[in-house]
Design an enzyme around this catalytic site. Structure first.
Site, PDB file in Angstrom:
ATOM      1  N   CYS A   1       4.930  43.248  -2.363  1.00  0.00           N
ATOM      2  CA  CYS A   1       5.846  43.891  -1.124  1.00  0.00           C
ATOM      3  C   CYS A   1       6.620  45.071  -1.309  1.00  0.00           C
ATOM      4  O   CYS A   1       7.026  46.099  -0.732  1.00  0.00           O
ATOM      5  CB  CYS A   1       7.110  43.222  -0.879  1.00  0.00           C
ATOM      6  SG  CYS A   1       8.451  42.835  -2.462  1.00  0.00           S
TER       7      CYS A   1
ATOM      8  N   GLU B   1     -23.768   7.027 -23.495  1.00  0.00           N
ATOM      9  CA  GLU B   1     -23.110   7.991 -23.064  1.00  0.00           C
ATOM     10  C   GLU B   1     -24.601   8.902 -22.100  1.00  0.00           C
ATOM     11  O   GLU B   1     -25.518   8.895 -22.893  1.00  0.00           O
ATOM     12  CB  GLU B   1     -23.036   9.296 -23.668  1.00  0.00           C
ATOM     13  CG  GLU B   1     -21.847   8.963 -25.140  1.00  0.00           C
ATOM     14  CD  GLU B   1     -20.250   8.596 -24.551  1.00  0.00           C
ATOM     15  OE1 GLU B   1     -20.114   9.734 -23.809  1.00  0.00           O
ATOM     16  OE2 GLU B   1     -19.842   7.855 -24.388  1.00  0.00           O
TER      17      GLU B   1
ATOM     18  N   ASP C   1       0.827  -1.119  -0.006  1.00  0.00           N
ATOM     19  CA  ASP C   1      -0.135   0.275  -0.032  1.00  0.00           C
ATOM     20  C   ASP C   1       0.955   1.616  -0.087  1.00  0.00           C
ATOM     21  O   ASP C   1       0.783   2.562  -0.978  1.00  0.00           O
ATOM     22  CB  ASP C   1      -0.586  -0.054   1.296  1.00  0.00           C
ATOM     23  CG  ASP C   1      -2.023  -0.709   1.109  1.00  0.00           C
ATOM     24  OD1 ASP C   1      -2.799  -0.987   2.325  1.00  0.00           O
ATOM     25  OD2 ASP C   1      -1.931  -1.609   0.462  1.00  0.00           O
TER      26      ASP C   1
ATOM     27  N   LYS D   1     -20.150  13.481 -31.529  1.00  0.00           N
ATOM     28  CA  LYS D   1     -19.797  12.254 -30.825  1.00  0.00           C
ATOM     29  C   LYS D   1     -19.580  13.580 -29.222  1.00  0.00           C
ATOM     30  O   LYS D   1     -20.309  14.499 -29.071  1.00  0.00           O
ATOM     31  CB  LYS D   1     -18.290  13.140 -30.669  1.00  0.00           C
ATOM     32  CG  LYS D   1     -17.382  12.312 -30.046  1.00  0.00           C
ATOM     33  CD  LYS D   1     -15.733  12.505 -30.055  1.00  0.00           C
ATOM     34  CE  LYS D   1     -14.616  11.181 -28.680  1.00  0.00           C
ATOM     35  NZ  LYS D   1     -15.136  11.565 -27.961  1.00  0.00           N
TER      36      LYS D   1
ATOM     37  N   ARG E   1     -17.379   3.590 -17.649  1.00  0.00           N
ATOM     38  CA  ARG E   1     -16.370   2.756 -18.399  1.00  0.00           C
ATOM     39  C   ARG E   1     -14.908   2.711 -17.627  1.00  0.00           C
ATOM     40  O   ARG E   1     -14.644   1.958 -17.427  1.00  0.00           O
ATOM     41  CB  ARG E   1     -15.613   4.268 -19.519  1.00  0.00           C
ATOM     42  CG  ARG E   1     -14.692   3.573 -20.701  1.00  0.00           C
ATOM     43  CD  ARG E   1     -14.243   5.130 -21.283  1.00  0.00           C
ATOM     44  NE  ARG E   1     -13.329   4.952 -21.601  1.00  0.00           N
ATOM     45  CZ  ARG E   1     -13.029   4.789 -22.492  1.00  0.00           C
ATOM     46  NH1 ARG E   1     -13.062   4.515 -23.761  1.00  0.00           N
ATOM     47  NH2 ARG E   1     -11.528   4.932 -23.116  1.00  0.00           N
TER      48      ARG E   1
ATOM     49  N   CYS F   1      10.751  40.050  -8.795  1.00  0.00           N
ATOM     50  CA  CYS F   1      10.845  40.809  -7.719  1.00  0.00           C
ATOM     51  C   CYS F   1      11.864  40.156  -6.562  1.00  0.00           C
ATOM     52  O   CYS F   1      11.984  38.722  -6.662  1.00  0.00           O
ATOM     53  CB  CYS F   1       9.540  40.734  -6.658  1.00  0.00           C
ATOM     54  SG  CYS F   1       9.996  41.478  -4.728  1.00  0.00           S
TER      55      CYS F   1
HETATM   56  S1  IVH Z   1     -18.600   3.959 -30.720  1.00  0.00           S
HETATM   57  C1  IVH Z   1     -14.605   1.461 -29.582  1.00  0.00           C
HETATM   58  N1  IVH Z   1     -19.858   6.615 -30.727  1.00  0.00           N
HETATM   59  O1  IVH Z   1     -16.134   8.659 -27.360  1.00  0.00           O
HETATM   60  C2  IVH Z   1     -15.270   2.371 -29.605  1.00  0.00           C
HETATM   61  N2  IVH Z   1     -18.918   6.637 -29.645  1.00  0.00           N
HETATM   62  O2  IVH Z   1     -13.312   8.763 -27.276  1.00  0.00           O
HETATM   63  C3  IVH Z   1     -16.592   2.873 -29.939  1.00  0.00           C
HETATM   64  N3  IVH Z   1     -18.312   8.227 -27.814  1.00  0.00           N
HETATM   65  O3  IVH Z   1     -15.429   5.766 -25.415  1.00  0.00           O
HETATM   66  C4  IVH Z   1     -17.187   3.769 -29.074  1.00  0.00           C
HETATM   67  N4  IVH Z   1     -20.019   9.628 -28.912  1.00  0.00           N
HETATM   68  O4  IVH Z   1     -17.558   6.770 -24.584  1.00  0.00           O
HETATM   69  C5  IVH Z   1     -19.224   5.445 -30.215  1.00  0.00           C
HETATM   70  N5  IVH Z   1     -21.191   8.514 -31.450  1.00  0.00           N
HETATM   71  C6  IVH Z   1     -20.463   7.749 -30.869  1.00  0.00           C
HETATM   72  C7  IVH Z   1     -19.667   8.389 -29.414  1.00  0.00           C
HETATM   73  C8  IVH Z   1     -19.022   7.741 -28.799  1.00  0.00           C
HETATM   74  C9  IVH Z   1     -19.541   9.589 -27.726  1.00  0.00           C
HETATM   75  C10 IVH Z   1     -17.390   8.532 -26.839  1.00  0.00           C
HETATM   76  C11 IVH Z   1     -17.513   6.592 -26.612  1.00  0.00           C
HETATM   77  C12 IVH Z   1     -16.241   6.042 -26.069  1.00  0.00           C
HETATM   78  C13 IVH Z   1     -15.229   7.622 -26.474  1.00  0.00           C
HETATM   79  C14 IVH Z   1     -13.921   7.134 -27.312  1.00  0.00           C
END
Ligand code: IVH
Length: 702
Positions: free
Chosen positions: A433, A173, A29, A114, A135, A453
């Site tokens: 100062c 997500e 630890d 994304k 995750r 300073c």
């Molecule tokens: S597909 C093989 N689709 O981005 C991984 N991911 O940088 C495939 N994410 O861990 C993931 N929007 O949490 C996928 N339309 C989307 C997404 C998406 C956000 C996130 C997801 C992933 C991370 C990867």
């Protein structure tokens, strides 16, 4: 720095897993704690480098320790990145090359927003939601079923019409509704609570709690984007069809997902999505591009941590304009005076920004005004920003914040008459100062001017910073001597330098605010204990400019005692590996400064021992040897190899020279290996290195 942080994060997460999940810890630890502390320290001094998966992140004070682990049967991977159209075309080219003759004329892709939320896996058995997990490191996250099941968008039971498979893991997500986020933060501020930094943190802080109450009340929603297990090529032949399957099971999917034929169509779709981006009620930070045909995905397969068949395009950082309210000047530990912009709060890149640093060479004129001298012809850059004149109160400045990077001021938006007001300029006297400030030019870069300073411990800002550094964990490690306490000690003039800490007594300490007798006793014991800290720590603790931990270690090893170090001239200092002219000059300046020498003498007199270097428990078999690592080592990252070498007393350098003792070469080693052969430097493979370390397994040296 980033390398070290990456390594620490990976290593700590691995040990966490070994400990919590496999009950098979590899290290005691105490060692874990030391690594954890190192990471905390690095993150504290480089907040822009903090990784999302860092084990130090305790989002929103959530008691994440008490959430049970959640193992992903299929690991949750990350994605490669694309930052430009060229990167996207290259991605397409790579895919065609990998598919060879099987590549269709045009590849069909799905382009999906994304989603910038908390990554989540939902598990359904026989149609019922049985578990939800974050995750984490991709293998193991935290089980958060109790909070996730309160979200209305997460079906407790899948729709029969969609023929739920016996087992289904859905990935997606959890997002925070943006208008709801703003409203919640307003209420929090009104109540005197700390606002959340951004919607993603708010989502994480809400989901990763033991109490499901907040999750049930806050506007969070889940959007699915892929399946881990359960729906494969036997049920859907494309990503688009897979998403349709998920929708038919009652799972929410994003309405903006688009199928595109060929990479040019992908590029156009990403641009359209970019234009929509700020009109959405949730945050997206890019677009994910996926090969649509699942059979082609299977053919393409995976790299170590990401699929070859997908990439994440990241939109360029947001830029916004806001009002400059004031410029203040802050004094750092070494006395460097840096300007900080106080801004009208503005959201950029997902956070509200109120301060920005102005310290960089482009923004500093030789006249000590911020930005360049007024009166010169205005010069607009590509973005139409005026960069050449000083900053004025009320200016509209343009800010940029990229990901986790601290905001930068890019320039000023010009307006008629702004030059009539006087620009902000560096003060002539220290704002703390009142001593006159000195201006130090960098001999190599004329643009880089440091305003300093030189009052050192006579300046409250520097005194407090010096004490904080001295007491910090990596230096003298005085537990209980925190920032607030140091401020009080300085304010009441109890301490005028580190040595005075050793003269503190019980009655002085227990007289301070929030300091009971018990904690005062503990603090005194901690101060006493610190007298024995190793020479290298004590050298580091002195806070000599340019002398970081690594240099302090080298100096301690070389000189073996403090007096030898302080008596060394520049030539003797430069003989130490890793000490260049700048470090040597700084050390010399320190050792010839009367005040500094008096501090050292006072520390000695107070009983600080500066003991000659303590050999660590690991055999120091590589002392004096310099290594260069190159290529891919089998089964070990270069950072891991570096850590092993350092632990055994060796050094690692980035380039091969006549001073290099060994080059450790892995696969695909390139120019460094050639250079080693040219210079006749011995070349080892990984097992050669492990032999020198007297181990065959990396784990054994610990
Ligand atoms: S597909 C093989 N689709 O981005 C991984 N991911 O940088 C495939 N994410 O861990 C993931 N929007 O949490 C996928 N339309 C989307 C997404 C998406 C956000 C996130 C997801 C992933 C991370 C990867």
């Amino acid at each position: 720095m980033q390398d070290r942080i990456d390594w620490l994060v990976a290593e700590l997460n691995r040990h966490n897993r070994l400990y919590h999940e496999l009950s098979a810890p590899e290290i005691p630890d105490r060692e874990y704690d030391l690594l954890f502390r190192e990471l905390e320290q690095l993150e504290a001094s480089h907040p822009e480098l903090v990784r999302e998966d860092s084990p130090t992140r305790r989002v929103g004070g959530a008691p994440v320790d008490s959430l049970p682990p959640f193992t992903h049967r299929v690991p949750m991977l990350s994605l490669g990145n694309a930052f430009s159209e060229a990167d996207l075309r290259e991605f397409d080219t790579r895919i065609r090359r990998a598919l060879g003759e099987d590549a269709p004329a045009q590849i069909a892709y799905m382009v999906e927003p994304k989603l910038d939320g908390l990554a989540m896996e939902l598990v359904y058995q026989e149609g019922d939601l049985v578990a939800a997990g974050t995750r984490g490191d991709g293998q193991t996250g935290e089980e958060v079923t109790h909070t996730v099941r309160t979200l209305r968008s997460v079906p407790r039971r899948l729709r029969e019409e969609g023929r739920p498979p016996a087992y289904l893991s859905v990935r997606g997500e959890v997002l925070f509704d943006l208008p709801g986020f703003e409203a919640m933060n307003r209420r929090r501020v009104e109540r005197g609570d700390k606002p959340f930094e951004n919607p993603r943190n708010a989502a994480a802080g809400t989901i990763r709690q033991l109490d499901p109450g907040p999750a049930s009340r806050r506007p969070l929603f889940f959007v699915a984007h892929s399946a881990g297990e359960g729906i494969g090529t036997e049920r859907a032949s494309t990503q688009g069809a897979l998403l349709a399957e998920l929708a038919s099971l009652g799972l929410p999917i994003n309405p903006l997902n688009r199928r595109c034929l060929g990479i040019e169509a992908v590029i156009a779709a990403i641009a359209e999505l970019g234009a929509l981006r700020h009109t959405l009620d949730y945050e997206i930070d890019g677009a994910v591009v996926k090969v649509d045909e699942l059979a082609l995905q299977d053919a393409l397969g995976f790299l170590t941590r990401s699929p070859r068949w997908a990439t994440a395009y990241k939109y360029p950082p947001d830029q916004v304009a806001t009002e400059l309210r004031n410029v203040i000047f802050s004094v750092g530990r070494t006395g460097a005076v840096t300007p900080v912009a106080e801004l009208e709060g503005v959201r950029v890149g997902g956070v509200t920004v109120r301060n920005a640093t102005l310290h960089n060479e482009h923004q500093m004129s030789r006249e000590m005004r911020l930005f360049l001298a007024p009166g010169q012809p205005a010069l607009l850059d590509e973005q139409g920003l005026e960069r050449r004149t000083g900053l004025r109160r009320g200016d509209r400045v343009v800010l940029q914040r990229a990901g986790d990077v601290i905001p930068q001021v890019l320039g000023v938006v010009d307006r008629p008459g702004r030059e009539a007001a006087p620009p902000f300029a560096y003060p002539a006297l220290c704002p703390v100062c009142g001593d006159p400030l000195a201006r130090e030019e960098n001999p190599r870069e004329a643009q880089k001017v440091t305003v300093r300073c030189r009052n050192r411990l006579g300046c409250r800002a520097q005194l407090e910073a010096a004490l904080k550094h001295f007491a910090s964990r990596r230096a003298m490690d005085i537990e209980g001597l925190g920032e607030k306490l140091i401020e009080q000690l300085v304010q009441h003039k109890r301490v005028g330098g580190p040595a005075d800490l050793y003269g503190l007594d019980l009655s002085t300490l227990s007289g301070l605010e929030r300091m009971g007798e018990k904690s005062a006793q503990n603090l005194l014991a901690a101060i006493e204990e610190s007298k024995g800290r190793s020479l290298e720590r004590a050298i580091f603790a002195l806070g000599i400019p340019q002398v970081g931990e690594a240099t302090a270690r080298d100096l301690a090893r070389h000189f073996g005692g403090l007096e030898a170090l302080l008596d060394a001239d520049e030539a003797a200092l430069m003989a130490v590996d890793g000490v260049g002219p700048e470090v040597a000059r700084s050390l010399r300046e320190f050792s010839q400064d009367e005040g500094s020498r008096a501090q050292v003498a006072a520390l000695r007199a107070a009983g600080v021992l500066f003991p000659a270097i303590q050999r660590s428990a690991a055999p120091q078999s590589l002392i004096g040897k310099t290594f260069v690592l190159t290529g891919t080592l089998p089964g070990m990252s270069r950072d891991e190899a570096k850590a092993l070498i350092l632990a055994a007393g060796g050094k690692v350098s980035g380039s091969v020279s006549a001073k290099t003792d060994y080059v450790v070469a892995g696969e695909e080693a390139g120019s460094k290996l050639l250079r080693a052969n040219e210079l006749g430097v011995p070349v080892l493979d990984l097992s050669g290195l492990l032999n020198m370390l007297g181990t065959s397994e990396p784990g054994e040296t610990r």
